[in-house]
Structure formats: structure tokens, C-alpha cells
Design a protein around this motif. Structure first.
Motif, mmCIF file in Angstrom:
data_model
loop_
_atom_site.group_PDB
_atom_site.id
_atom_site.type_symbol
_atom_site.label_atom_id
_atom_site.label_comp_id
_atom_site.label_asym_id
_atom_site.label_seq_id
_atom_site.Cartn_x
_atom_site.Cartn_y
_atom_site.Cartn_z
ATOM 1 N N ARG A 224 0.791 -1.228 0.000
ATOM 2 C CA ARG A 224 0.000 0.000 0.000
ATOM 3 C C ARG A 224 0.830 1.287 0.000
ATOM 4 O O ARG A 224 0.304 2.358 -0.286
ATOM 5 C CB ARG A 224 -0.947 -0.006 1.212
ATOM 6 N N CYS A 225 2.096 1.209 0.343
ATOM 7 C CA CYS A 225 2.925 2.426 0.309
ATOM 8 C C CYS A 225 2.921 2.972 -1.121
ATOM 9 O O CYS A 225 3.293 2.277 -2.055
ATOM 10 C CB CYS A 225 4.349 2.125 0.763
ATOM 11 N N PRO A 226 2.510 4.227 -1.296
ATOM 12 C CA PRO A 226 2.316 4.738 -2.661
ATOM 13 C C PRO A 226 3.612 5.016 -3.408
ATOM 14 O O PRO A 226 3.590 5.233 -4.621
ATOM 15 C CB PRO A 226 1.549 6.047 -2.440
ATOM 16 N N THR A 227 4.744 5.034 -2.714
ATOM 17 C CA THR A 227 5.995 5.397 -3.393
ATOM 18 C C THR A 227 7.049 4.299 -3.288
ATOM 19 O O THR A 227 8.216 4.534 -3.606
ATOM 20 C CB THR A 227 6.561 6.709 -2.793
ATOM 21 N N GLY A 228 6.639 3.130 -2.798
ATOM 22 C CA GLY A 228 7.571 2.003 -2.758
ATOM 23 C C GLY A 228 8.716 2.170 -1.780
ATOM 24 O O GLY A 228 9.829 1.702 -2.018
ATOM 25 N N CYS A 229 8.446 2.822 -0.635
ATOM 26 C CA CYS A 229 9.519 3.004 0.375
ATOM 27 C C CYS A 229 9.862 1.713 1.077
ATOM 28 O O CYS A 229 10.973 1.551 1.585
ATOM 29 C CB CYS A 229 9.055 3.902 1.518
ATOM 30 N N ILE A 230 8.857 0.833 1.218
ATOM 31 C CA ILE A 230 9.041 -0.353 2.062
ATOM 32 C C ILE A 230 9.315 -1.533 1.128
ATOM 33 O O ILE A 230 8.525 -1.796 0.225
ATOM 34 C CB ILE A 230 7.775 -0.623 2.923
ATOM 35 N N ALA A 231 10.448 -2.175 1.339
ATOM 36 C CA ALA A 231 10.841 -3.228 0.392
ATOM 37 C C ALA A 231 10.871 -4.582 1.094
ATOM 38 O O ALA A 231 11.036 -4.667 2.310
ATOM 39 C CB ALA A 231 12.218 -2.907 -0.179
ATOM 40 N N VAL A 236 14.939 -1.434 6.692
ATOM 41 C CA VAL A 236 14.809 0.019 6.862
ATOM 42 C C VAL A 236 14.169 0.616 5.608
ATOM 43 O O VAL A 236 14.572 0.298 4.488
ATOM 44 C CB VAL A 236 16.200 0.663 7.114
ATOM 45 N N ILE A 237 13.181 1.491 5.795
ATOM 46 C CA ILE A 237 12.506 2.053 4.619
ATOM 47 C C ILE A 237 13.435 3.005 3.856
ATOM 48 O O ILE A 237 14.379 3.554 4.432
ATOM 49 C CB ILE A 237 11.187 2.791 4.970
ATOM 50 N N ASP A 238 13.125 3.208 2.591
ATOM 51 C CA ASP A 238 13.874 4.160 1.776
ATOM 52 C C ASP A 238 13.269 5.540 2.042
ATOM 53 O O ASP A 238 12.329 5.974 1.378
ATOM 54 C CB ASP A 238 13.752 3.763 0.297
ATOM 55 N N ARG A 241 12.105 8.319 -0.333
ATOM 56 C CA ARG A 241 10.896 8.144 -1.140
ATOM 57 C C ARG A 241 9.613 8.398 -0.346
ATOM 58 O O ARG A 241 8.514 8.286 -0.878
ATOM 59 C CB ARG A 241 10.853 6.717 -1.722
ATOM 60 N N CYS A 242 9.740 8.686 0.941
ATOM 61 C CA CYS A 242 8.531 8.803 1.788
ATOM 62 C C CYS A 242 7.846 10.158 1.557
ATOM 63 O O CYS A 242 8.454 11.217 1.691
ATOM 64 C CB CYS A 242 8.924 8.643 3.254
ATOM 65 N N VAL A 243 6.563 10.112 1.239
ATOM 66 C CA VAL A 243 5.784 11.335 0.970
ATOM 67 C C VAL A 243 5.880 12.319 2.143
ATOM 68 O O VAL A 243 5.974 13.536 1.965
ATOM 69 C CB VAL A 243 4.294 10.962 0.748
ATOM 70 N N THR A 244 5.891 11.760 3.348
ATOM 71 C CA THR A 244 5.920 12.604 4.557
ATOM 72 C C THR A 244 7.146 13.508 4.605
ATOM 73 O O THR A 244 7.080 14.646 5.065
ATOM 74 C CB THR A 244 5.905 11.690 5.799
ATOM 75 N N LEU A 245 8.265 12.988 4.125
ATOM 76 C CA LEU A 245 9.506 13.769 4.156
ATOM 77 C C LEU A 245 9.308 15.107 3.442
ATOM 78 O O LEU A 245 9.907 16.109 3.803
ATOM 79 C CB LEU A 245 10.627 12.968 3.477
ATOM 80 N N GLY A 267 1.592 14.403 6.092
ATOM 81 C CA GLY A 267 1.967 13.007 6.328
ATOM 82 C C GLY A 267 1.281 12.096 5.337
ATOM 83 O O GLY A 267 0.890 12.506 4.239
ATOM 84 N N CYS A 268 1.091 10.852 5.740
ATOM 85 C CA CYS A 268 0.525 9.831 4.845
ATOM 86 C C CYS A 268 0.060 8.686 5.734
ATOM 87 O O CYS A 268 0.720 8.360 6.719
ATOM 88 C CB CYS A 268 1.636 9.383 3.895
ATOM 89 N N LEU A 269 -1.079 8.107 5.374
ATOM 90 C CA LEU A 269 -1.631 7.058 6.243
ATOM 91 C C LEU A 269 -1.540 5.664 5.638
ATOM 92 O O LEU A 269 -2.026 4.698 6.232
ATOM 93 C CB LEU A 269 -3.094 7.383 6.548
ATOM 94 N N ARG A 270 -0.961 5.550 4.473
ATOM 95 C CA ARG A 270 -1.076 4.299 3.734
ATOM 96 C C ARG A 270 -0.344 3.113 4.368
ATOM 97 O O ARG A 270 -0.651 1.982 4.070
ATOM 98 C CB ARG A 270 -0.601 4.504 2.298
ATOM 99 N N CYS A 271 0.672 3.348 5.192
ATOM 100 C CA CYS A 271 1.307 2.185 5.827
ATOM 101 C C CYS A 271 0.779 1.968 7.246
ATOM 102 O O CYS A 271 1.253 1.100 7.959
ATOM 103 C CB CYS A 271 2.829 2.281 5.802
ATOM 104 N N GLN A 272 -0.203 2.765 7.670
ATOM 105 C CA GLN A 272 -0.783 2.580 9.006
ATOM 106 C C GLN A 272 -2.245 2.164 8.956
ATOM 107 O O GLN A 272 -2.638 1.193 9.592
ATOM 108 C CB GLN A 272 -0.717 3.889 9.804
HETATM 109 S S1 SF4 Z 1 4.223 7.235 5.326
HETATM 110 FE FE1 SF4 Z 1 3.379 6.797 3.265
HETATM 111 S S2 SF4 Z 1 5.078 7.112 1.844
HETATM 112 FE FE2 SF4 Z 1 5.960 6.974 3.901
HETATM 113 S S3 SF4 Z 1 6.473 4.793 4.157
HETATM 114 FE FE3 SF4 Z 1 4.403 5.029 4.947
HETATM 115 S S4 SF4 Z 1 3.075 4.586 3.211
HETATM 116 FE FE4 SF4 Z 1 5.118 4.952 2.384
#
Ligand code: SF4
Ligand code: B12
Ligand code: SF4
Length: 362
Positions: A224-231, A236-238, A241-245, A267-272
Motif C-alpha cells: 500500500r505504500c504509494p511510493t515504494g519506500c518499504i521493500a 529500513v525504509i527508503d 521516497r517517503c511522501v511525509t519527508l 503526512g501519509c496514512l497508507r502504511c498505518q
Molecule cells: S508514510 Fe506513506 S510514503 Fe511513507 S512509508 Fe508510509 S506509506 Fe510509504
């Protein structure tokens, strides 16, 4: 989060508004303590659970970070490295008597704000951690003095530590595959805080960071991470690529971010939100404010009209980013563009109300 510079300003405002006094009066409900940790229910929805860690352990956190960095998993992104450079692994010099760190997970549920735009009501989420509705620093400090230390005058100083790692090492929390922490009874819907104190506590848990058992066989956050941060192949996430950054700040959002990635006011809720562990907390979203047509237009146009600005600030007074209307307006535009409203009564519902029960990829 220490990556939200505008929050200090907000805390001063709510302190001035007397919010802290209200919290203070309702405190100490549902207290349940051990000697080196416990759970405190403060009423008004402010609840926390805590552990104490001797300061002699803190160098191990620095070593853990350095070890993981050497594996090449920690992003070189400049903004992110700037946040990491702010860590300090020993007490402030003017607090030589500090003996322990009290680390707390303070319950903090998601919020939502309704924006009226071109005749349609849009319900836009605000993730946990961006509001001081339940986690005003002053109220938390007051509770630590009173309910953890039993002395309203006790000296405590905020830490500048990697608090997820600290919480995971002392058994207060576990890491999820999404790299954020989970706490019993709160899921990931909490904020972490830490304070130095001159008290010593009996030795408690201390071990390598542990993974949430529910992550085994689950990959919902990865998908569900929209930018592929979690592999799949690294823990450790990339971060780069995190939208929140990017959307916590006013600098332009990089062009490579998919326009469909934007899903929250900040922020972003897609990984929570879709995480199965957060399902039981899904119903706790609180509606913070209704922003009318004129006010929404003002936000989308960059927040210049003084009268409307004041009225939005007043409505969002309980929400911790009142000083940042310009970039909130930018984020709002991105969210509205990312998900145009669907039929019904015209209200655009949050896209993540009930979690994701879909089976994990094998
Ligand atoms: S906050 Fe959003 S962009 Fe960042 S790791 Fe989670 S899902 Fe991906
Ligand atoms: C910098 C920062 C950011 C950066 C970088 C995020 C990151 N993952 O590092 C940005 C701006 C992107 C960000 C985003 C978010 N953040 Co932030 N952020 C921070 C900050 C300031 C430091 C985080 C940090 O230490 N990063 C360094 C990395 C290397 O550490 P780490 O992620 O813990 O990585 C460790 C593990 O991976 C472990 N590890 C390695 N291999 C393995 C293997 C196993 C099996 C295990 C178990 C562990 C493990 O080793 C690593 C190093 O020790 C903290 C506040 C603070 N003072 O700690 C808040 C904080 C972490 N953020 C927070 C929040 C809420 C968020 C967001 C959810 C916001 C949102 N979108 O709504 C996102 C989540 C993004 C994500 N999936 O991680 C909360 C987290 C609360 C929680 N429940 O975990 C914090 C604690 C703020 C707070 N005071 O409450 N954040
Ligand atoms: S979505 Fe699944 S893998 Fe990700 S943190 Fe939640 S339980 Fe773990």
C-alpha cells in the motif's frame, strides 16, 4: 515528531489558551503502575504507557544506528540526515544528575477535517502525531511529574533520541514492517516522548528491537505504500521516497512523486490505516473541524486573506499546524486532485476507514 518545527509555536498557543490546566484537573484517572514502567489514563483521551531506561544504555542506541547505517540501508537524503544530526545520546550538560530516561507512548488517534469545495464535502484525514489534541507536551510533562515521579516539581528534560528504537529496545513497543512502532492497546496510533530524570528505577527489559509477530506473512504496508519506500528485501525504509519527508515542509514536492500518492492533509496514512493491527482502532477517528467553501478557497489560493486565515486558524486551534497554512493549502490541493469525490451525499470519505484484510502475497 521532532521533524515538525511549527509545533512548538502551537504548544505555546494552547498553553496560553488554558488547555493544559483542563488536562491537569482531570488527571490521574485509571493509574496502574509498576516500579520501572506503567500505564496512566489521564481522562480526556490522554493515555500513556511508559518504561524507564538508565542513561548508561543510551550509547547502545547510537551503536545500533551506526551498525544499521554501515549496512547501507539508511538513506543519504539530506533532509533526513539533518534530522538524524539532531540526536544527542547523553543528557544535557546542565543536567549532570540525570540517571534515567522515561519513554512514553501517548495514545494519539487519527483525525479528519471536512473541507467544502465547489459544492462537495471532502473528508480529509490527518494522521496521528500531527495534533496536540491528546498529546500536548505540557500536559504530558505534568503527568510524568505527577503520575510517574510523584513530584509536581521534579525536573525533567526532553530527550533528543531515536525514540522508536528506544521504545523497542526497552520492550515498550515493537517495530512493524512499516518501520513504525506498535504498542499494546494503541497499535501504531501513538506518539513517542522521552524525558530525562534524576531518578533511578529498577532494571527492566533491554534487548534487541523486536518485530511485531503479526508482520509474519503480511505485506499490506509494503503493497500500500504509494511510493515504494518499504521493500521486501531490506528492513529500513527508503526514507528519500517517503511522501511525509516532503509534505511536512514548504519546499516544492519532487516531480517524481505520483500525484495519486497524496492522501492526507499532512503526512501519509497508507502504511498505518490498512495495517490489520490497527483495525481495532479504526473507529476512533475524530472529526476536528468543518472548513467552509470560502475558507477552503482561501487555503487553496495560498492563505492570503487575513479574515479567512484567522477564521481557519481558530477552527484548527486544536490542530498542531496552524502556523503552516500555506503548505497545508498546497497539500490539500494535492489530496483533492488525487481523489475526486464519488457520488452519494457528496462527502468524500477517508480512503482507509476499515483497514485491509486482503491476503498477503506469498
Ligand atoms: S508514510 Fe506513506 S510514503 Fe511513507 S512509508 Fe508510509 S506509506 Fe510509504
Ligand atoms: C526522521 C523522522 C521521520 C522521517 C524519516 C522516517 C524514518 N523511518 O526514519 C520522515 C519525515 C520520513 C518521517 C515519517 C514518518 N514519521 Co517520523 N520521525 C522521525 C524522527 C525524528 C526520527 C526517526 C529515526 O530515528 N529514523 C532513523 C531510522 C534509521 O531509524 P528507524 O526507522 O527506527 O530504523 C531502525 C529499525 O529499522 C532498526 N532495524 C533495522 N533492521 C531491523 C530488523 C528488525 C527485525 C527490527 C525489529 C528492527 C530493525 O534499525 C534502525 C536503526 O536503529 C522520529 C522522532 C524521534 N526523535 O525519534 C519521528 C517519528 C519516528 N515519526 C513518527 C511518525 C508518526 C511518522 C509518520 C507515520 C508520519 C505520518 N506519515 O503520518 C511517518 C512514517 C514513515 C515510516 N514508515 O517510517 C513517530 C512514530 C510513532 C510510531 N508509532 O512509530 C515519531 C517517533 C515521532 C513521535 N515523537 O512520535 N519521520
Ligand atoms: S501491514 Fe502487516 S506487515 Fe505491515 S506493519 Fe502491519 S502487520 Fe506488519
Amino acid at each position: 515528531m521532532s521533524c515538525h518545527p511549527s509545533r512548538r509555536e502551537f504548544l505555546q498557543q494552547i498553553a496560553a489558551a488554558g488547555v493544559l490546566m483542563c488536562l491537569g484537573r482531570s488527571a490521574a484517572l485509571g493509574r496502574q503502575q509498576g516500579e520501572g514502567g506503567g500505564t496512566v489514563g489521564l481522562g480526556l483521551g490522554v493515555d500513556f504507557t511508559w518504561r524507564a531506561v538508565p542513561v548508561s544504555r543510551l550509547a547502545e542506541l547510537r551503536d545500533d544506528l551506526a551498525r544499521v547505517d554501515r549496512t547501507g540501508q539508511v538513506s543519504d537524503n539530506e533532509i533526513f540526515r539533518g534530522y538524524l544530526a539532531g540526536f544527542a545520546f547523553s543528557p544535557p550538560e546542565d543536567f549532570p544528575g540525570a540517571r534515567s530516561v522515561i519513554v512514553l507512548a501517548v495514545r494519539d488517534d487519527p483525525l479528519e477535517i471536512v473541507f467544502q469545495h465547489r459544492g462537495v464535502r471532502h473528508v480529509v484525514p490527518v494522521p496521528p502525531g500531527y495534533s496536540y489534541l491528546r498529546t500536548p507536551q505540557g500536559a504530558v510533562e505534568e503527568a510524568v511529574r505527577r503520575d510517574v515521579l510523584g513530584d509536581p516539581e521534579a525536573r525533567i528534560e526532553p530527550v533528543k533520541l531515536p525514540v522508536k528504537l528506544l521504545a523497542a529496545r526497552c520492550g515498550l513497543a515493537r517495530y512493524g514492517r512499516n518501520n513504525i512502532t506498535f504498542v499494546d492497546g494503541m497499535g501504531s496510533y501513538h506518539a513517542l516522548r522521552g524525558f530525562y530524570t534524576d531518578r533511578s528505577f529498577p532494571a527492566g527489559e533491554w534487548h534487541p528491537a523486536r518485530l511485531l509477530r503479526q508482520c509474519k506473512g503480511c505485506d499490506v504496508c509494503i503493497r500500500r505504500c504509494p511510493t515504494g519506500c518499504i521493500a521486501q528485501d531490506r528492513f529500513v525504509i527508503d526514507v528519500g521516497r517517503c511522501v511525509t519527508l516532503y509534505n511536512e515542509r514548504s519546499e516544492p514536492i519532487p516531480d517524481w512523486v505520483d500525484p495519486a500518492a497524496h492522501n492526507a492533509l499532512v503526512g501519509c496514512l497508507r502504511c498505518q490505516a490498512p495495517c490489520p493491527v490497527n483495525l481495532e482502532h479504526a473507529g476512533r477517528t475524530e472529526r476536528l473541524a468543518e472548513i467552509d467553501e470560502e475558507e477552503t478557497a482561501m487555503l487553496l489560493e495560498g492563505g492570503k486573506d487575513a479574515r479567512l486565515k484567522a477564521s481557519v486558524e481558530e477552527k484548527l486551534a486544536r490542530f498542531g499546524l496552524v502556523g503552516d497554512l500555506a503548505h497545508l493549502g498546497r497539500n490539500l490541493r494535492l489530496v483533492l486532485e488525487a481523489s475526486p469525490p464519488a457520488g452519494g451525499d457528496g462527502a468524500r470519505a477517508p480512503e482507509h476507514p476499515a483497514g485491509d484484510r486482503s491476503p498477503a502475497r506469498s
